[in-house]
Every structure is written in C-alpha cells, then in structure tokens.
Write an enzyme that holds these catalytic residues in place. Structure first.
Site, PDB file in Angstrom:
ATOM      1  N   SER A 357       0.827  -1.023  -0.005  1.00 15.00           N
ATOM      2  CA  SER A 357       0.152  -0.093   0.073  1.00 15.00           C
ATOM      3  C   SER A 357       0.983   1.206  -0.014  1.00 15.00           C
ATOM      4  CB  SER A 357      -0.928   0.053   1.206  1.00 15.00           C
ATOM      5  OG  SER A 357      -0.061   0.178   2.575  1.00 15.00           O
ATOM      6  N   GLN A 358       0.305   2.352  -0.294  1.00 10.38           N
ATOM      7  CA  GLN A 358       0.894   3.494  -0.194  1.00 10.38           C
ATOM      8  C   GLN A 358       1.353   4.128   1.132  1.00 10.38           C
ATOM      9  OE1 GLN A 358       1.590   5.499  -3.098  1.00 10.38           O
ATOM     10  NE2 GLN A 358       3.075   6.619  -1.652  1.00 10.38           N
ATOM     11  N   SER A 359       0.540   3.704   2.103  1.00 14.42           N
ATOM     12  CA  SER A 359       1.029   3.975   3.330  1.00 14.42           C
ATOM     13  C   SER A 359       2.192   3.248   3.887  1.00 14.42           C
ATOM     14  CB  SER A 359      -0.180   3.670   4.449  1.00 14.42           C
ATOM     15  OG  SER A 359      -0.721   2.547   4.518  1.00 14.42           O
ATOM     16  N   ARG A 376      -3.645   7.480  -4.205  1.00 18.00           N
ATOM     17  CA  ARG A 376      -3.643   6.455  -3.303  1.00 18.00           C
ATOM     18  C   ARG A 376      -3.928   6.460  -1.913  1.00 18.00           C
ATOM     19  NH1 ARG A 376       0.260   4.638  -7.013  1.00 18.00           N
ATOM     20  NH2 ARG A 376       1.977   5.518  -6.050  1.00 18.00           N
TER      21      ARG A 376
END
Length: 727
Positions: A357-359, A376
């Site tokens: 994921s982007q996080s 995202r």
C-alpha cells in the site's frame, strides 16, 4: 425434519440442518497427532468450488507426488496457482528452516498457533490473488529475518521451560520422583504424565477439525466440523476438571451439534427478509454511503458475519444460519443460503507492479509527492471511511451475530476494522471473533460465500491409524513378497520417469532442429544448411520434422519436400547429390518431393540428379515418380531456350504496347484541331507554385518534406551546372 434415509455422504451435509439419522449416530472422537494417523484425500467431493486446504493430523497416505503437491509441508492443492502461492507463504519457509535444522515439519494450524500474536506476515506474502497485505513489499532478506525471529522466540520459550523444569526438580523431594519420571529433554519435549496429557490436549486444539464417527459412514471414515464454529466453552468446558473426562467431553460435543439444528426458513419468511433489506451488492465507487440496515422484520433468527479486507478490496456479508427451502422442497437436504446483507468495496490503494500500500511505502521510504501517491492516499482514507460507515450501519446485525469471521492482514487493515476510533463497532477482544481456518483469495462476494460453505459443511475424511493391529499392540510387518513387490513398483515408476524424461529431451531437440533447418531452407542458405546437418550428425534421408502432426510438417515432412515446395532448385540439387536425400519418401498426402515442385527448374533439378547419381545409390526413381533423366547440358539448353522465348514474348508485348500508345497519341493530336481541342489550348497555363501545390496535394507531412528536399537539391544542381558553364 424428515428423516434422510439415503447415504448421507452422497450430498453435502449442512452443520445447521443435519438429517436425524446422522445426528443420532454421531460420536465425538478425540483424534490427535499422537495417534500417528494417516489422513487420506477426501473421497467424496461435494463442490468443485469448496476445497479443504487445512491440514489434519498425520500425513497424507497417497504415495504419488504430483506437481500440485508440496512434499515438505505435506499439502495438496487444487491448481498450480495455489501451489505457487503456497511456496511464497510463511508456512513453507518455516518448514524449510525446520528441515535444515533437522526437525519435523508443522501443519498449517500448528504454524498459526506458533505465530499467534504477530500482526504482519513473517515473510511478507499472504496467499492472495491481489497482494492482500502491505507486507508484500518486503524482500527475500526480510523473509529470513522474520522466520529467524520466530525461531529465536521458540528458543527463548524452550530455554525458559527447561529452567522452570530444573527449578521444579530441585524444589521437589524424592516423593515426587514417580510423577516426574522422565524429565524434560534438551529438545524441550515434556516427559511427565501431566505434561504429556497437557501436550495431547494442546495438540488436539491445534487441529482445525473436531472429528465424529458414525455408523452411516464406511470404516475409518469420520465427519469433521471446524473448531472455529464452536465456542471455547463447548470445546474445553467451564470446569477445568472436565478436560480429563472423555464422557463429559463427548456429551458436550454431541450437545453442541444438536443445539445447532435449526428449522428451515419458510418461503414467506424468506420473501419478507429479502424485501426488507436494501440492495447493497454493487461495488463501491464515489457514491454516497448506503442507507442503514436494520434487522429485517421477517427474520430474527441466528446469523453470522463474514468479512475480508486487503489490497484495497473489501467484502462483507451477513448470512442466516437456518437453511432456506428452494422450489424443489420435496427433495431431502435441498437447501439454499439466505443472505441478509452484503457489500463490496474496491479502492485503488496498492502500488501497481511494486506491491504494497501507499502508506506502507511512505512509512518505509518517506512521503512520496507524485500524483499517483496522492490518489492512493485519498483512496486509503476513503476506503477506511466506507468500511467504518458500513459497519456502523450494520451494527444491529453485528451485535446479534453468533460468530464474526474476519480476514484482515496487516496493521492498516486491522486498524480499519478494530480502530480504535470513535463509534467503534468491532473489538479485538470479542469472544465471537474468528479467523478463517483455511486459505482465502481476493475479497469478493463469491469468495465470502465459498468461505461460508466451507465453514458450515461437514467434511468426510478417511483416517487410518498406522498399523491395523495397533489395538493388539503389534505393528504391521510386511513379508518379503510385499517388500519385493513394493521395490518392483518403485523401480518401475523410476524407469517410466526416466523414459518420459528422455522422450521429452528428444522431442525438444527435434523441435529445435526443425526450426533451424526450416529457417535455413526458407532463405536458401545451402552452405549453412549442409554445415548444420554435418555438425549435428543429422541424415537428410532419415530426419523428419517435428511435430509430425503440424500442418506444415504434414505437407512437407522432410528437407527435400520442403525445398521442392519452396521452388529452390539449388537446394534440391545439393540435398540429392551431396547429402543423399531420399526422393521416394511420401508426405501425409501420399506425394513425393518431385510432385511438390512448382516450377520447371526445380523439376529439372530432380531429372539432372537422376542422370548424375550412379545406379549404386540404390534410388528407385520410378517410385519417386521422377521422369526420364536429363543431363545438365540439356537442362541448361532448355533453360536458355525458355529464357529466349520469354524475352521474345516480352519484346513483342512492348512493341504492341508502343503501337497502341502511338495510335492514342495520333487520335489526341487530331482532336486538338476541333473546338474542344482549341478550348483546351486556351486554358491558362499553371504557374510553378500551383504545380508544386498540386504535386503535394494528398501527401503526408513526411512525404511533403522529402519532396521539398528533392526540389531544393535539383535546384542546387542546376545552379552549379549553370555556374560551371558560365566559367
């Protein structure tokens, strides 16, 4: 409930709607791994979409290892894709470490017990079709680190147990020697009577199933119910003393099954339930949050909640536990599931071609500032808001659900569901909360329904103890004839495998030679082709193209057929005179190479070879269907005559064309004196610019640029000639 008199194993058995003859005959069996049981593959497959991937006690008795079997983890998979996902999973890497250390492999349930409490995947690869975990961005070096952490944790626990055992032995007197007979060994395995009993109970708890015997099943076959469908009180009891009482445990299990039998939902109730629920089946976009869902007025019975989240995908469903009769209600055990509510979301949150994921990427590398990363991040927050809003709307259904099955791998997905946040609906300490005891795929409605069917249907397994004479205390002993037969079977299997490998290698080599020879023949590379035949020790008379059933190879199976069909007389002569090609071979249509020749020079090459090859060559030219021989001089003379004839015809055609053009020109000149001709002469003459524009009309920009360059070059040449003439 009408009694089901047919064989119960012929159709699926639903945990909450079992036939009377099955319920009355179920007997719980405490089958643990210490029994050295060997579990066979399921002999009756209820549904192609329902596959039991959780491992049971013992080892699979099948001796044949297929390409969809992991011998290290002792697991079978329905497809090759499932096996490839397993090879990247934590369980496989952990068992690989165990094998290197000389220890035995663990089952999937045992591994989940060992990794209990860890938030993320050890190896960063959860089995999913859509990279369901943020940990998918980890590299191979992190896999080894995660497994090393688990092994280190086990070493610390084992060391603590050894120290505790040593302290107990030191504090106890000689009166306790009987109870402590057989202290803990350096490997940390319990040796006392109490510890053996506790270890047996712990091993049983690691198994994903509770087993039941029934006289309705064949010998050594058992019904299996997932432990996740039972409560801790039903499994262990409220009093710790009951753990040692097999009768109490059996009674508790039988009561647990009988209390789960529910009457089917009538048609009127099912219709009222369906009309009372708003439609929430569409995939989420940027639309508004759906309207709140309350408990339907037509249904107040038992139900369960299932949800999966990962990789930007979310799917949830509330399903009623009582079965629903369908239109053919007169057929026994013909039931359908009643879905009270369902919803799916999908947001673009994972980084394409990079995973994770982007996080997770921001936490490891810092905040990115691209347009895709901003999108995202926005979608991650939107997905969190959508999921939490849906849980708030479904709160009445979740509060009254019997069980909550959740798959949420990774910290981000767990925080999405379990917070903490204001108005939190689900809590990690909820006793109804369960993990799916089997592998799951991408979060979709179909996968949720597959998981529900897998959880609520009884499994049928054949579990045979090792040694038929175990009750008598004797181990089975194979006689010499049986041992010899087994050794013979192994040798035969090895021989077949070696033959198959050799045949595969020969086919690959023939396929390579075919592609190379056809490529050289197609380009008429005669020296290179002859050199390839010599270097690879190939005989043009015996080599056949592979595969023979290909359309091209059916028409031209040999090099000579191929050269004749390509109208290559030089190659035909080289194959016949220099490498001894056989012209009598027939193709799939029963034709020789000569009959495939499409022009006279190629056919003459066969006749010249017939005259030049000696009789000792042993070629039956009549069988090859080649006409009378012809010398090379005759062939050259015939070719020269044909060439002269062709040139004569071409010259005559040109004369005829010139006469026609002259006649048309005379006709045009005669017509110029007429009124139309004078009018045509009176037309204004076009300027050079207009002529250039007319020439460039309809051309592409590239063609116009090329035309302009040519004009400028001609103009420059004209100026140079003029300057040279002036000097």
């Amino acid at each position: 409930m009408a009694e089901y008199k047919h064989d119960p194993t012929r159709k699926p058995l639903y945990l909450y709607s079992l036939p009377d003859n099955v319920i009355s005959t179920l007997v719980p069996k405490n089958i643990t791994s210490s029994a050295s049981a060997s579990t066979e593959d399921e002999t009756r497959q209820y549904d192609d979409d329902v596959s039991d991937t959780a491992s049971t006690a013992g080892s699979v008795s099948s001796t044949a290892q297929t390409d969809r079997t992991c011998a290290l983890c002792n697991m079978d998979f329905p497809t090759g894709l499932d096996k490839r996902g397993h090879l990247k999973a934590d369980l496989h890497y952990y068992n690989l470490k165990q094998k290197i250390r000389g220890l035995s492999s663990v089952t999937e349930a045992e591994f989940e017990k060992l990794a209990d409490g860890m938030d993320e995947s050890l190896s960063g690869s959860d089995w999913s079709e859509s990279s369901d975990s943020e940990a998918d961005t980890k590299h191979t070096d992190k896999k080894a680190g995660g497994l090393a952490s688990l092994l280190q944790k086990q070493a610390v626990i084992s060391s603590a147990r050894q120290k505790a055992a040593a302290a107990r032995k030191k504090n106890k007197g000689s009166d306790d020697l009987d109870d402590e007979e057989g202290d803990e060994q350096p490997d940390g395995k319990p040796r006392t009577t109490r510890e053996k009993r506790e270890a047996a109970e712990a091993t049983a708890s690691l198994q994903p199933f509770v087993w039941f015997s029934s006289p309705t099943l064949p010998e050594n076959n058992y019904f299996g119910v997932y432990r996740a469908m039972l409560t801790p009180e039903e499994l262990n009891g409220t009093n710790t003393d009951e753990k040692d009482d097999d009768a109490a445990w059996s009674t508790r299990m039988a009561t647990a099954i009988s209390t789960r039998q529910l009457a089917p939902i009538s048609g009127a109730t099912a219709a009222a339930t369906a009309t009372a629920i708003p439609s929430t089946s569409a995939a989420a976009s940027d639309a508004a949050t759906p309207a709140p869902v309350s408990i339907p007025a037509g249904y107040n019975g038992r139900h369960i909640f299932l949800c999966m989240i990962g990789g930007g995908h979310f799917a949830a469903m509330v399903i009623a536990l009582p079965a629903r009769r369908n239109k053919t209600a007169n057929v026994p055990m013909n039931r359908e599931a009643t879905v009270l509510a369902h919803k799916t979301f999908h947001r673009y949150t994972t980084r394409r071609k990079q995973g994770g994921s982007q996080s997770a990427n921001d936490n490891s590398k810092g905040t990115a500032h691209s347009a895709g990363s901003s999108l995202r991040r926005y979608n991650e927050q939107a997905l969190i808001d959508d999921v939490r809003g849906l849980l708030r709307d479904w709160k009445p259904l979740l509060d009254t659900a019997d069980l909550l099955f959740v798959r949420a791998n990774g910290n981000t997905n767990q925080r999405t569901l379990f917070g903490p946040y204001e108005g939190q609906v689900m809590h990690l300490r909820d006793p109804r909360l369960r993990n799916f005891p089997f592998n799951t795929r991408r979060a979709t409605q179909n996968e949720i329904m597959r998981a529900f069917i897998e959880l609520t249907r009884l499994k049928v397994r054949e579990i045979v103890p090792q040694g038929a004479g175990a009750e008598a205390g004797t181990a089975p002993v194979l006689d010499e004839a049986a041992l010899a037969e087994r050794q013979k079977q192994k040798e035969e299997a090895a021989r077949r495998k070696a033959v198959a490998a050799k045949q595969k290698e020969e086919e690959d080599t023939a396929l390579l030679h075919t592609s190379q020879l056809q490529g050289l023949a197609r380009r008429s590379k005669v020296p290179a082709l002859l050199s390839y035949l010599k270097s690879n020790d190939l005989a043009a008379a015996t080599f056949r193209f592979f595969p023979p059933d290909a359309p091209q190879n059916h028409h031209a199976p040999t090099l000579l057929h191929f050269a004749a069909s390509q109208n290559a007389p030089t190659l035909v002569s080289a194959l016949l005179l220099r490498v001894g090609a056989d012209p009598t071979v027939l193709n799939g249509d029963g034709k020789t190479a000569f009959e495939l020749a499409g022009d006279r020079p190629t056919r003459n090459a066969f006749r010249v070879a017939r005259s030049e090859l000696p009789a000792s060559a042993g070629i039956d030219w009549d069988a090859a269907r080649v006409p009378l021989p012809m010398t090379r001089a005759e062939a050259d003379q015939r070719e020269a005559r044909e060439k002269e004839e062709a040139e004569r015809k071409e010259a005559e055609r040109r004369r005829t064309e010139a006469a026609r053009l002259k006649k048309e020109t005379d006709t045009d000149n005669a017509g110029s004196n007429s009124a139309a001709g004078r009018k045509k002469k009176a037309l204004p003459v076009k300027s050079a610019q207009e002529m250039r524009e007319e020439e460039a009309r309809g051309l592409t920009p590239e063609q116009r640029m090329r035309l302009e360059r040519e004009r400028r070059a001609r103009a420059a040449e004209a100026r140079m000639r003029q300057a040279q003439g002036g000097n």
